[in-house]
Design a protein around this motif. Structure first.
Motif, PDB file in Angstrom:
ATOM      1  N   ARG A 110      19.499 -18.798   6.927  1.00 57.28           N
ATOM      2  CA  ARG A 110      18.694 -19.512   6.597  1.00 57.28           C
ATOM      3  C   ARG A 110      18.465 -20.524   6.016  1.00 57.28           C
ATOM      4  N   ALA A 111      17.716 -22.191   5.453  1.00 62.27           N
ATOM      5  CA  ALA A 111      17.725 -22.741   4.424  1.00 62.27           C
ATOM      6  C   ALA A 111      16.675 -22.230   3.239  1.00 62.27           C
ATOM      7  N   SER A 112      15.353 -21.337   4.395  1.00 61.62           N
ATOM      8  CA  SER A 112      14.176 -20.908   3.399  1.00 61.62           C
ATOM      9  C   SER A 112      14.471 -19.335   3.427  1.00 61.62           C
ATOM     10  N   GLY A 113      13.392 -18.626   3.010  1.00 61.73           N
ATOM     11  CA  GLY A 113      13.033 -17.639   3.227  1.00 61.73           C
ATOM     12  C   GLY A 113      13.502 -16.874   1.718  1.00 61.73           C
ATOM     13  N   GLY A 114      12.753 -15.310   1.379  1.00 54.57           N
ATOM     14  CA  GLY A 114      13.808 -15.284   0.486  1.00 54.57           C
ATOM     15  C   GLY A 114      13.522 -13.683   0.979  1.00 54.57           C
ATOM     16  N   ALA A 115      13.874 -12.361  -0.168  1.00 62.08           N
ATOM     17  CA  ALA A 115      14.064 -11.184  -0.474  1.00 62.08           C
ATOM     18  C   ALA A 115      13.358 -11.121  -1.722  1.00 62.08           C
ATOM     19  N   TYR A 116      12.548  -9.630  -1.414  1.00 65.31           N
ATOM     20  CA  TYR A 116      12.589  -9.155  -2.484  1.00 65.31           C
ATOM     21  C   TYR A 116      12.760  -7.935  -2.877  1.00 65.31           C
ATOM     22  N   VAL A 117      11.785  -7.014  -4.189  1.00 65.82           N
ATOM     23  CA  VAL A 117      11.482  -5.609  -4.921  1.00 65.82           C
ATOM     24  C   VAL A 117      10.549  -5.526  -4.788  1.00 65.82           C
ATOM     25  N   VAL A 118      10.031  -4.394  -4.313  1.00 64.01           N
ATOM     26  CA  VAL A 118       8.602  -4.190  -4.600  1.00 64.01           C
ATOM     27  C   VAL A 118       8.514  -2.441  -5.332  1.00 64.01           C
ATOM     28  N   VAL A 119       7.726  -2.525  -6.266  1.00 67.13           N
ATOM     29  CA  VAL A 119       8.146  -1.213  -7.313  1.00 67.13           C
ATOM     30  C   VAL A 119       6.725  -0.974  -7.514  1.00 67.13           C
ATOM     31  N   ARG A 120       5.875   0.365  -7.846  1.00 65.34           N
ATOM     32  CA  ARG A 120       4.755   0.913  -8.318  1.00 65.34           C
ATOM     33  C   ARG A 120       4.900   0.624 -10.076  1.00 65.34           C
ATOM     34  N   ALA A 164       0.731  -1.500  -0.015  1.00 63.72           N
ATOM     35  CA  ALA A 164      -0.095   0.310  -0.045  1.00 63.72           C
ATOM     36  C   ALA A 164       0.944   1.566   0.024  1.00 63.72           C
ATOM     37  N   ALA A 165       1.787   1.387   0.900  1.00 62.23           N
ATOM     38  CA  ALA A 165       2.149   2.756   0.833  1.00 62.23           C
ATOM     39  C   ALA A 165       3.679   2.934  -0.443  1.00 62.23           C
ATOM     40  N   VAL A 166       4.310   1.801  -0.832  1.00 61.86           N
ATOM     41  CA  VAL A 166       4.532   1.766  -2.721  1.00 61.86           C
ATOM     42  C   VAL A 166       3.367   2.419  -3.564  1.00 61.86           C
ATOM     43  N   ALA A 167       2.301   1.814  -3.299  1.00 64.27           N
ATOM     44  CA  ALA A 167       1.315   1.982  -4.507  1.00 64.27           C
ATOM     45  C   ALA A 167       0.774   3.343  -4.504  1.00 64.27           C
ATOM     46  N   SER A 168       1.045   3.891  -2.956  1.00 66.62           N
ATOM     47  CA  SER A 168       0.362   5.518  -2.872  1.00 66.62           C
ATOM     48  C   SER A 168       1.711   5.799  -3.132  1.00 66.62           C
ATOM     49  N   GLY A 169       2.881   6.337  -3.322  1.00 63.53           N
ATOM     50  CA  GLY A 169       3.815   6.749  -3.611  1.00 63.53           C
ATOM     51  C   GLY A 169       4.317   7.322  -2.507  1.00 63.53           C
ATOM     52  N   VAL A 170       4.159   6.984  -0.852  1.00 60.01           N
ATOM     53  CA  VAL A 170       4.548   7.368   0.516  1.00 60.01           C
ATOM     54  C   VAL A 170       5.996   6.060   0.628  1.00 60.01           C
ATOM     55  N   LEU A 171       6.236   5.469   0.122  1.00 61.79           N
ATOM     56  CA  LEU A 171       7.799   4.495   0.192  1.00 61.79           C
ATOM     57  C   LEU A 171       8.024   4.569  -1.494  1.00 61.79           C
ATOM     58  N   PRO A 172       9.235   4.453  -1.804  1.00 63.75           N
ATOM     59  CA  PRO A 172       9.641   4.508  -2.781  1.00 63.75           C
ATOM     60  C   PRO A 172       9.962   3.145  -3.357  1.00 63.75           C
ATOM     61  N   GLU A 173      10.853   2.221  -4.441  1.00 69.69           N
ATOM     62  CA  GLU A 173      11.390   0.802  -4.570  1.00 69.69           C
ATOM     63  C   GLU A 173      11.861   0.547  -3.326  1.00 69.69           C
ATOM     64  N   THR A 174      10.590  -0.768  -2.486  1.00 64.16           N
ATOM     65  CA  THR A 174      11.073  -0.548  -1.170  1.00 64.16           C
ATOM     66  C   THR A 174      11.378  -2.338  -1.111  1.00 64.16           C
ATOM     67  N   HIS A 175      12.870  -2.662  -1.350  1.00 67.78           N
ATOM     68  CA  HIS A 175      13.445  -4.656  -0.523  1.00 67.78           C
ATOM     69  C   HIS A 175      12.794  -4.436   0.718  1.00 67.78           C
ATOM     70  N   CYS A 176      13.069  -5.762   0.853  1.00 71.01           N
ATOM     71  CA  CYS A 176      12.108  -6.591   1.541  1.00 71.01           C
ATOM     72  C   CYS A 176      12.850  -7.303   1.682  1.00 71.01           C
ATOM     73  N   THR A 177      12.857  -8.124   3.576  1.00 72.82           N
ATOM     74  CA  THR A 177      13.449  -9.116   3.732  1.00 72.82           C
ATOM     75  C   THR A 177      12.199 -10.032   4.206  1.00 72.82           C
TER      76      THR A 177
END
Length: 243
Positions: A216-226, A183-196
């Protein structure tokens, strides 16, 4: 020795329960130390616990974890006062600065009072590796989602902005994290966002994302853009290396 270029390791991890101690440094912190280039002597790590109120009992566990790892660990306590009038010089004597989790809103407010952000920026430019978990990850970015104000997540946008992105932590372990970031990226409150996800970390050389890693053996990371044409958030998984 110092890192070859300004380096940040932003994570949702870094600690684990010890076998004979309460706490151990996990692979993400060891990776930060490796990136610092501190070899042939004891690495010097500065732990910053502002986000949890500089709790001395926790710092005792961190000190014990440092001894177990064979490192020299210093504590940058700001309660009730800083350890020195020369914070930039004090921080710059270390190989790694690792910032613990807690309230990122409180952390940023206290750091501003003491101009710790300026000292950390100078250290970063001089090759001290900056890193941390949760609040200690968000602080390096423009902002991110936090429970600093209560159980309902809110977005802060007054981060140090060494990295020109938003940041999302605990992405897989707390159900509201992903929709709040989207929601924050879609609204422009946050820019491109990197997540773990928990246990994952992001390595930045300068301001560029260089690698996603995980202890860890599981889990990832992501980039969220508008998506500018539709105004909707678009999430892409990153390739991740298991440490």
């Amino acid at each position: 020795m110092a890192a070859d270029q300004p380096t940040i390791v932003a994570t949702s991890g870094g600690f684990r329960a010890g076998r004979r101690t309460h706490l151990e440094f996990h692979r993400l912190v060891h990776h930060a130390v490796d990136l610092s280039g501190a070899h042939g002597r004891k690495p010097r790590l500065c732990y910053v616990g502002t986000a949890s109120g500089d709790q001395r009992w926790w710092h005792a566990d961190v000190d014990e974890a440092g001894r177990l790892a064979g490192w020299e660990v210093s504590q940058l306590n700001l309660f009730t006062m800083p350890p020195t009038d020369d914070l930039a010089g004090w921080v710059g004597e270390h190989d790694v600065v690792w910032v613990g989790g807690g309230s990122v809103a409180n952390l940023l407010a206290v750091w501003e009072v003491h101009d710790l952000g300026g000292a950390l920026r100078a250290a970063w430019r001089d090759g001290v590796v900056l890193g941390g978990v949760s609040a200690g990850s968000i602080c390096w970015f423009v902002g991110g989602a936090t429970d600093s104000f209560g159980p309902e997540l809110r977005v802060v946008t007054n981060g140090l902005a060494f990295l020109p992105y938003g940041n999302g932590v605990h992405y897989d372990s707390e159900a509201l994290r992903r929709p709040t970031i989207h929601a924050a990226v879609a609204s422009g409150v946050l820019p491109e966002t990197h997540c773990t996800d928990d246990g994952a970390g992001l390595v930045y050389l300068g301001t560029e994302l260089a690698e996603a890693v995980s202890e860890r053996a599981s889990g990832g990371a992501y980039v969220v853009v508008r998506d500018e044409s539709s105004g909707t958030p678009q999430e892409e998984p990153l390739d991740i290396r298991r440490l």
